[in-house]
Design an enzyme around this catalytic site. Structure first.
Site, PDB file in Angstrom:
ATOM      1  N   THR A 121     -44.862  38.498-105.846  1.00 46.59           N
ATOM      2  CA  THR A 121     -44.112  39.201-106.886  1.00 46.59           C
ATOM      3  C   THR A 121     -43.058  40.051-106.211  1.00 46.59           C
ATOM      4  O   THR A 121     -43.376  40.952-105.449  1.00 46.59           O
ATOM      5  CB  THR A 121     -45.045  40.102-107.714  1.00 46.59           C
ATOM      6  OG1 THR A 121     -46.063  39.275-108.239  1.00 46.59           O
ATOM      7  CG2 THR A 121     -44.307  40.775-108.845  1.00 46.59           C
ATOM      8  N   LEU A 253     -57.140  43.395-125.219  1.00 46.30           N
ATOM      9  CA  LEU A 253     -57.341  44.499-126.154  1.00 46.30           C
ATOM     10  C   LEU A 253     -58.729  45.095-125.948  1.00 46.30           C
ATOM     11  O   LEU A 253     -59.342  45.569-126.883  1.00 46.30           O
ATOM     12  CB  LEU A 253     -57.182  44.004-127.607  1.00 46.30           C
ATOM     13  CG  LEU A 253     -55.758  43.735-128.080  1.00 46.30           C
ATOM     14  CD1 LEU A 253     -55.756  43.286-129.547  1.00 46.30           C
ATOM     15  CD2 LEU A 253     -54.859  44.981-127.932  1.00 46.30           C
ATOM     16  N   GLY A 260     -56.397  48.632-113.293  1.00 48.81           N
ATOM     17  CA  GLY A 260     -56.236  48.818-111.845  1.00 48.81           C
ATOM     18  C   GLY A 260     -55.895  47.480-111.224  1.00 48.81           C
ATOM     19  O   GLY A 260     -55.382  46.591-111.893  1.00 48.81           O
ATOM     20  N   CYS A 263     -52.034  44.204-109.043  1.00 54.72           N
ATOM     21  CA  CYS A 263     -50.805  43.804-109.740  1.00 54.72           C
ATOM     22  C   CYS A 263     -50.298  44.819-110.752  1.00 54.72           C
ATOM     23  O   CYS A 263     -49.175  45.306-110.623  1.00 54.72           O
ATOM     24  CB  CYS A 263     -51.018  42.475-110.449  1.00 54.72           C
ATOM     25  SG  CYS A 263     -51.058  41.090-109.330  1.00 54.72           S
ATOM     26  N   ARG A 330     -58.679  47.651-104.854  1.00 55.69           N
ATOM     27  CA  ARG A 330     -57.329  48.214-104.919  1.00 55.69           C
ATOM     28  C   ARG A 330     -57.058  48.858-106.275  1.00 55.69           C
ATOM     29  O   ARG A 330     -57.207  48.218-107.302  1.00 55.69           O
ATOM     30  CB  ARG A 330     -56.286  47.142-104.592  1.00 55.69           C
ATOM     31  CG  ARG A 330     -56.191  46.880-103.098  1.00 55.69           C
ATOM     32  CD  ARG A 330     -55.206  45.799-102.787  1.00 55.69           C
ATOM     33  NE  ARG A 330     -55.746  44.494-103.143  1.00 55.69           N
ATOM     34  CZ  ARG A 330     -55.084  43.353-102.999  1.00 55.69           C
ATOM     35  NH1 ARG A 330     -53.858  43.371-102.504  1.00 55.69           N
ATOM     36  NH2 ARG A 330     -55.627  42.204-103.323  1.00 55.69           N
TER      37      ARG A 330
HETATM   38  C1  UDX Z   1     -53.207  40.424-113.379  1.00 52.44           C
HETATM   39  C2  UDX Z   1     -52.561  39.428-114.348  1.00 52.44           C
HETATM   40  O1  UDX Z   1     -53.473  39.139-115.417  1.00 52.44           O
HETATM   41  C3  UDX Z   1     -52.141  38.176-113.631  1.00 52.44           C
HETATM   42  O2  UDX Z   1     -51.450  37.305-114.516  1.00 52.44           O
HETATM   43  C4  UDX Z   1     -51.203  38.554-112.472  1.00 52.44           C
HETATM   44  O3  UDX Z   1     -50.829  37.429-111.763  1.00 52.44           O
HETATM   45  C5  UDX Z   1     -51.903  39.559-111.543  1.00 52.44           C
HETATM   46  O4  UDX Z   1     -52.334  40.689-112.310  1.00 52.44           O
HETATM   47  P1  UDX Z   1     -55.586  40.790-112.232  1.00 52.44           P
HETATM   48  O5  UDX Z   1     -55.002  42.014-111.606  1.00 52.44           O
HETATM   49  O6  UDX Z   1     -56.395  39.871-111.377  1.00 52.44           O
HETATM   50  O7  UDX Z   1     -54.436  39.880-112.892  1.00 52.44           O
HETATM   51  O8  UDX Z   1     -56.557  41.268-113.397  1.00 52.44           O
HETATM   52  P2  UDX Z   1     -56.626  41.292-114.986  1.00 52.44           P
HETATM   53  O9  UDX Z   1     -57.774  40.474-115.429  1.00 52.44           O
HETATM   54  O10 UDX Z   1     -55.334  41.011-115.607  1.00 52.44           O
HETATM   55  O11 UDX Z   1     -57.031  42.828-115.207  1.00 52.44           O
HETATM   56  C6  UDX Z   1     -56.233  43.918-114.716  1.00 52.44           C
HETATM   57  C7  UDX Z   1     -56.860  45.247-115.038  1.00 52.44           C
HETATM   58  O12 UDX Z   1     -56.836  45.507-116.441  1.00 52.44           O
HETATM   59  C8  UDX Z   1     -58.327  45.380-114.638  1.00 52.44           C
HETATM   60  O13 UDX Z   1     -58.558  46.689-114.153  1.00 52.44           O
HETATM   61  C9  UDX Z   1     -59.072  45.125-115.940  1.00 52.44           C
HETATM   62  O14 UDX Z   1     -60.359  45.684-115.956  1.00 52.44           O
HETATM   63  C10 UDX Z   1     -58.135  45.800-116.929  1.00 52.44           C
HETATM   64  N1  UDX Z   1     -58.241  45.269-118.289  1.00 52.44           N
HETATM   65  C11 UDX Z   1     -57.872  43.979-118.581  1.00 52.44           C
HETATM   66  C12 UDX Z   1     -58.664  46.110-119.333  1.00 52.44           C
HETATM   67  O15 UDX Z   1     -58.989  47.288-119.097  1.00 52.44           O
HETATM   68  N2  UDX Z   1     -58.692  45.607-120.591  1.00 52.44           N
HETATM   69  C13 UDX Z   1     -58.345  44.328-120.902  1.00 52.44           C
HETATM   70  O16 UDX Z   1     -58.405  43.976-122.089  1.00 52.44           O
HETATM   71  C14 UDX Z   1     -57.926  43.485-119.863  1.00 52.44           C
END
Ligand code: UDX
Length: 445
Positions: A121, A253, A260, A263, A330
Protein backbone atom coordinates in the site's frame (compact mmCIF):
# COMPACT_ATOMS: atom_id res chain seq x y z
CA UNK A 1 5.44 -16.95 -16.85
CA UNK A 2 8.32 -16.22 -14.47
CA UNK A 3 7.48 -13.94 -11.61
CA UNK A 4 9.64 -12.41 -8.92
CA UNK A 5 8.00 -11.32 -5.65
CA UNK A 6 10.23 -9.00 -3.66
CA UNK A 7 9.53 -9.09 0.08
CA UNK A 8 8.56 -12.33 1.82
CA UNK A 9 6.46 -10.76 4.54
CA UNK A 10 2.78 -11.16 4.87
CA UNK A 11 1.64 -9.80 1.50
CA UNK A 12 4.63 -11.14 -0.45
CA UNK A 13 4.33 -14.70 0.84
CA UNK A 14 0.59 -14.93 0.25
CA UNK A 15 0.93 -13.36 -3.23
CA UNK A 16 3.86 -15.58 -4.22
CA UNK A 17 2.24 -18.79 -2.99
CA UNK A 18 -1.12 -18.03 -4.64
CA UNK A 19 0.44 -16.96 -7.97
CA UNK A 20 2.44 -20.21 -7.95
CA UNK A 21 -0.86 -21.98 -7.37
CA UNK A 22 -2.14 -20.29 -10.55
CA UNK A 23 0.71 -22.05 -12.37
CA UNK A 24 3.28 -19.24 -12.46
CA UNK A 25 6.98 -19.92 -11.77
CA UNK A 26 7.52 -17.74 -8.72
CA UNK A 27 10.72 -16.71 -6.97
CA UNK A 28 10.20 -15.15 -3.55
CA UNK A 29 13.03 -12.82 -2.55
CA UNK A 30 13.90 -11.31 0.80
CA UNK A 31 17.09 -9.66 2.04
CA UNK A 32 16.56 -11.27 5.46
CA UNK A 33 18.74 -14.39 5.09
CA UNK A 34 17.33 -15.99 8.25
CA UNK A 35 13.78 -15.67 6.91
CA UNK A 36 14.75 -17.22 3.57
CA UNK A 37 16.65 -20.04 5.32
CA UNK A 38 13.53 -20.77 7.41
CA UNK A 39 11.32 -20.77 4.31
CA UNK A 40 13.73 -23.15 2.57
CA UNK A 41 13.35 -25.48 5.57
CA UNK A 42 9.58 -25.26 5.08
CA UNK A 43 8.98 -23.03 8.10
CA UNK A 44 6.44 -20.25 7.60
CA UNK A 45 7.31 -17.21 9.74
CA UNK A 46 3.73 -15.99 10.13
CA UNK A 47 0.50 -17.46 11.39
CA UNK A 48 -2.01 -17.60 8.56
CA UNK A 49 -4.52 -20.42 8.09
CA UNK A 50 -3.81 -22.43 4.90
CA UNK A 51 -0.56 -20.62 4.02
CA UNK A 52 1.78 -23.41 5.06
CA UNK A 53 -0.12 -25.97 2.95
CA UNK A 54 -0.18 -23.82 -0.19
CA UNK A 55 3.54 -22.93 0.15
CA UNK A 56 4.48 -26.55 0.70
CA UNK A 57 2.36 -27.78 -2.22
CA UNK A 58 3.87 -25.30 -4.68
CA UNK A 59 7.44 -25.72 -3.47
CA UNK A 60 7.03 -29.47 -3.96
CA UNK A 61 5.60 -28.89 -7.46
CA UNK A 62 8.69 -26.81 -8.30
CA UNK A 63 6.68 -23.64 -8.96
CA UNK A 64 7.79 -21.71 -5.87
CA UNK A 65 11.30 -21.08 -4.62
CA UNK A 66 12.97 -18.65 -2.25
CA UNK A 67 16.25 -16.78 -2.44
CA UNK A 68 18.13 -13.73 -1.20
CA UNK A 69 19.54 -13.15 -4.70
CA UNK A 70 17.48 -10.22 -5.94
CA UNK A 71 19.45 -9.38 -9.10
CA UNK A 72 19.15 -12.79 -10.77
CA UNK A 73 15.50 -13.17 -9.74
CA UNK A 74 14.71 -9.81 -11.39
CA UNK A 75 16.65 -10.65 -14.54
CA UNK A 76 14.75 -13.93 -15.04
CA UNK A 77 11.29 -12.47 -14.43
CA UNK A 78 8.70 -11.00 -16.78
CA UNK A 79 6.79 -9.48 -13.83
CA UNK A 80 8.30 -8.18 -10.60
CA UNK A 81 5.91 -7.70 -7.68
CA UNK A 82 7.03 -5.24 -5.01
CA UNK A 83 5.65 -6.39 -1.67
CA UNK A 84 8.08 -4.82 0.77
CA UNK A 85 7.07 -2.99 3.94
CA UNK A 86 6.00 0.65 3.96
CA UNK A 87 6.12 1.34 7.71
CA UNK A 88 4.69 4.62 8.98
CA UNK A 89 7.09 7.49 9.63
CA UNK A 90 6.59 9.46 12.88
CA UNK A 91 4.38 11.99 11.03
CA UNK A 92 2.07 9.29 9.61
CA UNK A 93 3.48 9.25 6.06
CA UNK A 94 4.51 5.89 4.61
CA UNK A 95 8.27 5.24 4.54
CA UNK A 96 9.02 4.39 0.90
CA UNK A 97 12.73 3.74 1.23
CA UNK A 98 12.38 -0.06 0.74
CA UNK A 99 10.18 0.45 -2.33
CA UNK A 100 12.74 2.89 -3.75
CA UNK A 101 15.62 0.45 -3.14
CA UNK A 102 13.77 -2.31 -4.99
CA UNK A 103 12.99 0.08 -7.87
CA UNK A 104 16.72 0.89 -8.05
CA UNK A 105 17.62 -2.81 -8.23
CA UNK A 106 15.02 -3.35 -10.95
CA UNK A 107 16.52 -0.45 -12.89
CA UNK A 108 20.01 -1.90 -12.48
CA UNK A 109 18.86 -5.31 -13.75
CA UNK A 110 16.41 -4.36 -16.48
CA UNK A 111 17.35 -6.74 -19.28
CA UNK A 112 14.12 -6.70 -21.30
CA UNK A 113 10.43 -5.74 -21.06
CA UNK A 114 9.15 -6.16 -17.51
CA UNK A 115 5.99 -5.31 -15.70
CA UNK A 116 6.72 -3.86 -12.27
CA UNK A 117 3.80 -4.29 -9.93
CA UNK A 118 3.36 -2.42 -6.66
CA UNK A 119 1.48 -4.60 -4.19
CA UNK A 120 2.45 -2.73 -1.04
CA UNK A 121 0.00 0.00 0.00
CA UNK A 122 1.73 3.11 -1.24
CA UNK A 123 0.80 6.78 -1.37
CA UNK A 124 -0.76 8.06 -4.57
CA UNK A 125 2.16 9.06 -6.81
CA UNK A 126 4.44 6.16 -5.81
CA UNK A 127 3.90 4.43 -9.17
CA UNK A 128 5.33 7.53 -10.83
CA UNK A 129 8.28 7.53 -8.41
CA UNK A 130 8.99 3.86 -9.20
CA UNK A 131 8.79 4.62 -12.93
CA UNK A 132 11.20 7.55 -12.65
CA UNK A 133 13.64 5.55 -10.50
CA UNK A 134 13.68 2.55 -12.84
CA UNK A 135 14.09 4.79 -15.91
CA UNK A 136 16.98 6.70 -14.33
CA UNK A 137 18.82 3.60 -13.15
CA UNK A 138 18.30 1.61 -16.35
CA UNK A 139 19.48 4.42 -18.58
CA UNK A 140 16.20 4.34 -20.53
CA UNK A 141 17.30 1.65 -23.02
CA UNK A 142 14.69 -0.96 -22.09
CA UNK A 143 10.91 -0.84 -22.06
CA UNK A 144 9.00 -1.50 -18.87
CA UNK A 145 5.64 -0.71 -17.30
CA UNK A 146 4.66 0.15 -13.76
CA UNK A 147 1.36 -1.30 -12.52
CA UNK A 148 -0.52 -0.70 -9.28
CA UNK A 149 -2.28 -3.86 -8.10
CA UNK A 150 -3.33 -3.20 -4.49
CA UNK A 151 -4.07 -6.14 -2.21
CA UNK A 152 -7.20 -6.42 -0.12
CA UNK A 153 -6.13 -9.35 2.03
CA UNK A 154 -7.41 -9.68 5.56
CA UNK A 155 -5.14 -11.40 8.02
CA UNK A 156 -6.64 -14.75 8.97
CA UNK A 157 -8.41 -15.20 5.63
CA UNK A 158 -5.71 -13.96 3.25
CA UNK A 159 -5.55 -17.09 1.07
CA UNK A 160 -9.30 -17.11 0.54
CA UNK A 161 -9.25 -13.34 -0.10
CA UNK A 162 -6.55 -13.83 -2.76
CA UNK A 163 -8.15 -16.81 -4.48
CA UNK A 164 -11.74 -15.53 -4.28
CA UNK A 165 -11.52 -11.73 -4.32
CA UNK A 166 -14.49 -9.38 -4.80
CA UNK A 167 -12.44 -7.65 -7.50
CA UNK A 168 -8.93 -7.27 -8.88
CA UNK A 169 -7.69 -3.72 -9.37
CA UNK A 170 -5.11 -3.11 -12.10
CA UNK A 171 -3.75 0.40 -12.55
CA UNK A 172 -1.60 0.70 -15.67
CA UNK A 173 -0.73 3.12 -18.47
CA UNK A 174 -0.54 0.65 -21.36
CA UNK A 175 -2.68 -2.20 -22.69
CA UNK A 176 0.45 -4.33 -22.96
CA UNK A 177 0.91 -4.18 -19.19
CA UNK A 178 -2.79 -4.85 -18.56
CA UNK A 179 -2.54 -7.95 -20.79
CA UNK A 180 0.39 -9.31 -18.76
CA UNK A 181 -1.67 -8.82 -15.57
CA UNK A 182 -4.67 -10.57 -17.15
CA UNK A 183 -2.41 -13.52 -18.02
CA UNK A 184 -1.12 -13.68 -14.46
CA UNK A 185 -4.62 -13.56 -12.99
CA UNK A 186 -6.06 -15.84 -15.70
CA UNK A 187 -7.80 -18.24 -13.28
CA UNK A 188 -9.61 -15.35 -11.56
CA UNK A 189 -10.65 -13.81 -14.88
CA UNK A 190 -11.96 -17.23 -15.96
CA UNK A 191 -13.89 -17.55 -12.69
CA UNK A 192 -15.73 -14.31 -13.47
CA UNK A 193 -14.03 -12.08 -10.90
CA UNK A 194 -14.53 -8.43 -11.96
CA UNK A 195 -11.38 -6.57 -13.00
CA UNK A 196 -11.18 -2.82 -12.47
CA UNK A 197 -8.71 -1.40 -14.97
CA UNK A 198 -7.69 2.15 -14.13
CA UNK A 199 -4.80 4.52 -14.29
CA UNK A 200 -2.07 4.04 -11.68
CA UNK A 201 -3.23 6.93 -9.48
CA UNK A 202 -6.83 5.69 -9.39
CA UNK A 203 -5.71 2.19 -8.42
CA UNK A 204 -3.59 3.59 -5.60
CA UNK A 205 -6.53 5.71 -4.43
CA UNK A 206 -8.97 2.75 -4.53
CA UNK A 207 -6.96 1.05 -1.80
CA UNK A 208 -6.92 4.07 0.52
CA UNK A 209 -10.55 4.97 -0.13
CA UNK A 210 -11.66 1.37 0.54
CA UNK A 211 -9.73 1.02 3.79
CA UNK A 212 -10.79 4.51 4.88
CA UNK A 213 -14.43 3.62 4.25
CA UNK A 214 -14.21 0.32 6.13
CA UNK A 215 -12.53 2.04 9.08
CA UNK A 216 -15.33 4.62 8.99
CA UNK A 217 -17.92 1.86 9.15
CA UNK A 218 -16.25 0.40 12.25
CA UNK A 219 -15.93 3.76 14.01
CA UNK A 220 -19.53 4.53 13.07
CA UNK A 221 -20.90 1.41 14.73
CA UNK A 222 -18.61 1.91 17.74
CA UNK A 223 -20.11 5.35 18.30
CA UNK A 224 -23.61 4.00 17.66
CA UNK A 225 -22.90 1.40 20.39
CA UNK A 226 -22.03 4.14 22.85
CA UNK A 227 -25.27 5.99 22.09
CA UNK A 228 -27.25 2.72 22.33
CA UNK A 229 -25.98 2.33 25.90
CA UNK A 230 -27.21 5.82 26.74
CA UNK A 231 -30.68 5.45 25.19
CA UNK A 232 -31.39 1.83 26.11
CA UNK A 233 -31.09 0.40 22.58
CA UNK A 234 -29.31 -2.83 21.60
CA UNK A 235 -26.51 -2.25 19.09
CA UNK A 236 -26.64 -5.82 17.77
CA UNK A 237 -30.25 -5.38 16.67
CA UNK A 238 -29.52 -1.89 15.39
CA UNK A 239 -26.56 -3.19 13.31
CA UNK A 240 -28.70 -6.00 11.92
CA UNK A 241 -31.48 -3.59 11.06
CA UNK A 242 -29.00 -1.31 9.30
CA UNK A 243 -27.08 -4.11 7.58
CA UNK A 244 -30.15 -5.60 5.91
CA UNK A 245 -30.39 -2.42 3.85
CA UNK A 246 -28.46 -3.59 0.79
CA UNK A 247 -27.02 -0.09 0.38
CA UNK A 248 -25.32 -0.50 3.77
CA UNK A 249 -24.58 -4.24 4.03
CA UNK A 250 -23.99 -6.22 7.24
CA UNK A 251 -20.19 -6.44 7.17
CA UNK A 252 -17.87 -4.31 9.31
CA UNK A 253 -20.69 -3.31 11.62
CA UNK A 254 -19.41 -5.24 14.65
CA UNK A 255 -18.68 -3.05 17.63
CA UNK A 256 -15.35 -3.63 19.34
CA UNK A 257 -12.49 -1.97 21.20
CA UNK A 258 -11.47 0.04 18.10
CA UNK A 259 -9.77 -1.06 14.90
CA UNK A 260 -6.13 -2.05 14.91
CA UNK A 261 -3.72 -4.05 12.78
CA UNK A 262 -1.17 -3.25 10.15
CA UNK A 263 -3.54 -1.57 7.69
CA UNK A 264 -6.45 0.50 8.98
CA UNK A 265 -4.58 2.72 11.47
CA UNK A 266 -1.67 3.22 9.06
CA UNK A 267 -3.75 3.71 5.92
CA UNK A 268 -6.23 6.13 7.51
CA UNK A 269 -3.35 8.26 8.84
CA UNK A 270 -1.61 8.07 5.46
CA UNK A 271 -4.66 9.14 3.44
CA UNK A 272 -5.22 12.07 5.80
CA UNK A 273 -1.57 13.03 5.15
CA UNK A 274 -1.97 12.65 1.38
CA UNK A 275 -4.95 15.01 1.48
CA UNK A 276 -2.96 17.51 3.54
CA UNK A 277 0.01 17.38 1.17
CA UNK A 278 -2.35 18.43 -1.60
CA UNK A 279 -3.82 21.27 0.43
CA UNK A 280 -7.04 19.34 1.20
CA UNK A 281 -8.66 17.98 4.33
CA UNK A 282 -10.18 14.53 4.66
CA UNK A 283 -12.45 15.58 7.51
CA UNK A 284 -14.31 12.29 7.86
CA UNK A 285 -11.05 10.36 8.20
CA UNK A 286 -9.76 12.87 10.77
CA UNK A 287 -12.95 12.21 12.76
CA UNK A 288 -12.59 8.42 12.36
CA UNK A 289 -9.05 8.57 13.77
CA UNK A 290 -10.08 10.58 16.80
CA UNK A 291 -13.20 8.42 17.33
CA UNK A 292 -10.99 5.32 17.30
CA UNK A 293 -8.69 6.80 19.97
CA UNK A 294 -11.68 7.76 22.06
CA UNK A 295 -13.27 4.32 21.74
CA UNK A 296 -10.06 2.76 23.01
CA UNK A 297 -10.04 5.05 26.07
CA UNK A 298 -13.73 4.34 26.65
CA UNK A 299 -12.92 0.62 26.94
CA UNK A 300 -10.68 1.30 29.93
CA UNK A 301 -13.45 3.31 31.63
CA UNK A 302 -15.90 0.51 30.95
CA UNK A 303 -13.64 -2.12 32.49
CA UNK A 304 -12.87 0.16 35.43
CA UNK A 305 -16.57 0.68 36.13
CA UNK A 306 -17.43 -2.99 35.73
CA UNK A 307 -14.70 -3.97 38.20
CA UNK A 308 -15.70 -1.20 40.64
CA UNK A 309 -12.22 0.35 40.37
CA UNK A 310 -9.04 -1.37 39.23
CA UNK A 311 -6.49 -0.68 41.97
CA UNK A 312 -5.35 -3.97 43.47
CA UNK A 313 -7.57 -6.03 41.15
CA UNK A 314 -6.53 -8.93 38.95
CA UNK A 315 -7.94 -8.98 35.42
CA UNK A 316 -8.01 -12.09 33.22
CA UNK A 317 -7.53 -10.75 29.70
CA UNK A 318 -8.61 -13.04 26.87
CA UNK A 319 -7.07 -12.01 23.57
CA UNK A 320 -4.04 -9.91 22.69
CA UNK A 321 -3.96 -9.97 18.87
CA UNK A 322 -5.63 -7.11 17.00
CA UNK A 323 -8.28 -9.56 15.82
CA UNK A 324 -8.96 -13.30 15.83
CA UNK A 325 -7.04 -15.87 13.75
CA UNK A 326 -3.78 -13.96 13.74
CA UNK A 327 -0.66 -13.64 15.90
CA UNK A 328 -0.31 -10.00 14.90
CA UNK A 329 -0.01 -7.46 17.71
CA UNK A 330 0.48 -4.39 15.50
CA UNK A 331 -1.66 -1.55 16.84
CA UNK A 332 -3.78 -4.09 18.70
CA UNK A 333 -6.57 -2.42 20.69
CA UNK A 334 -5.61 -4.81 23.53
CA UNK A 335 -2.45 -2.72 24.05
CA UNK A 336 -4.16 0.49 25.28
CA UNK A 337 -6.49 -1.68 27.38
CA UNK A 338 -3.50 -3.34 29.08
CA UNK A 339 -1.77 0.03 29.55
CA UNK A 340 -4.93 1.50 31.09
CA UNK A 341 -5.45 -1.44 33.44
CA UNK A 342 -1.85 -1.51 34.64
CA UNK A 343 -1.83 2.29 34.98
CA UNK A 344 -4.81 2.07 37.31
CA UNK A 345 -3.13 -0.51 39.49
CA UNK A 346 -4.50 -3.80 38.14
CA UNK A 347 -2.52 -6.98 37.54
CA UNK A 348 -3.18 -8.62 34.16
CA UNK A 349 -3.22 -12.39 33.52
CA UNK A 350 -3.45 -12.83 29.76
CA UNK A 351 -4.07 -15.62 27.30
CA UNK A 352 -4.08 -15.52 23.49
CA UNK A 353 -4.12 -18.63 21.28
CA UNK A 354 -1.42 -17.29 18.91
CA UNK A 355 -0.12 -13.83 19.84
CA UNK A 356 1.63 -14.41 23.18
CA UNK A 357 5.14 -14.66 21.78
CA UNK A 358 4.58 -11.49 19.72
CA UNK A 359 3.29 -9.78 22.88
CA UNK A 360 6.28 -11.01 24.93
CA UNK A 361 8.59 -9.55 22.29
CA UNK A 362 6.99 -6.12 22.78
CA UNK A 363 8.69 -5.53 26.12
CA UNK A 364 9.22 -2.79 27.25
CA UNK A 365 6.53 -1.26 24.98
CA UNK A 366 3.95 -3.35 26.80
CA UNK A 367 3.67 -3.19 30.61
CA UNK A 368 4.49 -6.45 32.43
CA UNK A 369 1.69 -9.04 32.44
CA UNK A 370 1.43 -12.74 33.34
CA UNK A 371 1.05 -15.06 30.37
CA UNK A 372 -1.18 -18.11 30.90
CA UNK A 373 -1.67 -21.48 29.17
CA UNK A 374 -5.37 -21.05 28.53
CA UNK A 375 -8.45 -18.99 29.40
CA UNK A 376 -9.09 -20.96 32.60
CA UNK A 377 -5.58 -20.53 33.96
CA UNK A 378 -5.87 -16.79 33.23
CA UNK A 379 -9.14 -16.68 35.17
CA UNK A 380 -7.75 -18.49 38.21
CA UNK A 381 -7.98 -16.14 41.19
CA UNK A 382 -8.92 -13.13 39.02
CA UNK A 383 -11.60 -10.57 39.87
CA UNK A 384 -13.17 -10.87 36.43
CA UNK A 385 -12.58 -11.65 32.76
CA UNK A 386 -12.19 -9.18 29.88
CA UNK A 387 -12.50 -10.44 26.28
CA UNK A 388 -10.47 -8.23 23.92
CA UNK A 389 -10.14 -10.34 20.74
CA UNK A 390 -12.81 -12.18 18.74
CA UNK A 391 -11.12 -15.60 18.68
CA UNK A 392 -13.69 -18.32 17.94
CA UNK A 393 -12.53 -20.34 20.93
CA UNK A 394 -13.60 -17.47 23.20
CA UNK A 395 -17.15 -17.83 21.86
CA UNK A 396 -17.30 -21.34 23.23
CA UNK A 397 -15.83 -21.00 26.72
CA UNK A 398 -16.98 -23.43 29.40
CA UNK A 399 -18.64 -20.73 31.48
CA UNK A 400 -19.22 -22.94 34.52
CA UNK A 401 -15.51 -23.85 34.58
CA UNK A 402 -14.53 -20.22 34.06
CA UNK A 403 -16.77 -19.10 36.93
CA UNK A 404 -15.37 -21.74 39.27
CA UNK A 405 -11.86 -20.29 38.72
CA UNK A 406 -12.79 -16.65 39.34
CA UNK A 407 -12.92 -14.76 42.61
CA UNK A 408 -16.06 -13.05 41.36
CA UNK A 409 -18.20 -13.95 38.34
CA UNK A 410 -17.72 -10.94 36.06
CA UNK A 411 -17.38 -11.07 32.27
CA UNK A 412 -16.63 -7.88 30.34
CA UNK A 413 -16.99 -8.66 26.66
CA UNK A 414 -15.42 -6.00 24.41
CA UNK A 415 -16.37 -8.00 21.28
CA UNK A 416 -20.02 -8.88 22.03
CA UNK A 417 -19.35 -12.60 21.58
CA UNK A 418 -22.14 -13.72 23.91
CA UNK A 419 -25.86 -13.35 24.43
CA UNK A 420 -26.26 -11.37 27.67
CA UNK A 421 -29.07 -13.53 29.10
CA UNK A 422 -27.20 -16.76 28.43
CA UNK A 423 -24.14 -15.56 30.33
CA UNK A 424 -26.28 -14.22 33.16
CA UNK A 425 -28.01 -17.62 33.37
CA UNK A 426 -24.56 -19.12 34.04
CA UNK A 427 -24.26 -16.90 37.09
CA UNK A 428 -22.18 -14.07 35.59
CA UNK A 429 -22.54 -10.34 35.70
CA UNK A 430 -22.08 -9.53 32.01
CA UNK A 431 -21.00 -6.19 30.54
CA UNK A 432 -20.78 -5.75 26.76
CA UNK A 433 -20.87 -2.96 24.17
CA UNK A 434 -24.02 -1.09 23.17
CA UNK A 435 -26.28 -3.38 25.18
CA UNK A 436 -27.72 -3.36 28.68
CA UNK A 437 -25.63 -5.16 31.29
CA UNK A 438 -27.00 -8.51 32.45
CA UNK A 439 -26.80 -10.20 35.84
CA UNK A 440 -28.09 -13.45 37.36
CA UNK A 441 -31.67 -13.23 38.56
CA UNK A 442 -32.00 -11.97 42.08
CA UNK A 443 -28.48 -10.48 42.12
CA UNK A 444 -29.38 -6.99 40.85
CA UNK A 445 -29.21 -3.91 42.94
C1 UDX B 1 -7.74 -4.94 6.48
C2 UDX B 1 -8.66 -4.94 5.26
O1 UDX B 1 -9.88 -5.64 5.57
C3 UDX B 1 -7.97 -5.55 4.07
O2 UDX B 1 -8.80 -5.45 2.92
C4 UDX B 1 -6.66 -4.80 3.81
O3 UDX B 1 -5.98 -5.36 2.75
C5 UDX B 1 -5.79 -4.83 5.07
O4 UDX B 1 -6.53 -4.30 6.17
P1 UDX B 1 -6.96 -6.67 8.36
O5 UDX B 1 -6.16 -5.55 8.94
O6 UDX B 1 -6.31 -8.01 8.22
O7 UDX B 1 -7.49 -6.29 6.89
O8 UDX B 1 -8.22 -6.90 9.29
P2 UDX B 1 -9.80 -6.67 9.27
O9 UDX B 1 -10.47 -7.99 9.37
O10 UDX B 1 -10.23 -5.79 8.19
O11 UDX B 1 -9.97 -5.95 10.69
C6 UDX B 1 -9.29 -4.73 11.03
C7 UDX B 1 -9.62 -4.29 12.43
O12 UDX B 1 -10.98 -3.88 12.55
C8 UDX B 1 -9.44 -5.37 13.50
O13 UDX B 1 -8.91 -4.78 14.67
C9 UDX B 1 -10.86 -5.88 13.73
O14 UDX B 1 -11.04 -6.47 14.98
C10 UDX B 1 -11.64 -4.58 13.59
N1 UDX B 1 -13.03 -4.78 13.18
C11 UDX B 1 -13.35 -5.29 11.95
C12 UDX B 1 -14.07 -4.38 14.04
O15 UDX B 1 -13.81 -3.90 15.16
N2 UDX B 1 -15.35 -4.52 13.62
C13 UDX B 1 -15.69 -5.03 12.40
O16 UDX B 1 -16.89 -5.11 12.11
C14 UDX B 1 -14.66 -5.43 11.54
Amino acid sequence: MKICVVGSGYVGLVTGACLADFGMAVTGVDKDAAKIAALLRGEIPIYEPGLEEIVEKNVRAGRLRFTTELASAIREARAVFIAVGTPPLPDGRADLSFVRQVAESIGDNLNGYKVIVTKSTVPVGTGQMVENTVRERSGGGQEFAVVSNPEFLREGSAIEDFLEPDRVVVGARTQRAVDVMLDIYGPLKAAGVPFVVANVESAEMIKYASNGFLATKISFINEVAEICEAVGADVEVVARGMGLDSRIGPKFLHPGPGFGGSCFPKDTRAVAQIAEQHGKRFEIIDAVLSANDRVQRRMIEKVDQAFGGLAGKTVALLGLAFKGDTDDMRESPAIPVIEGLVDRGAAVRAFDPAAMSAARAMVPALPPITYCQDAYEAATGADGVVIATEWNQFRALDLAELRSRLKSPLLVDLRNLYQPLRVAAEGFRYVSLGRADAAPEGSRG
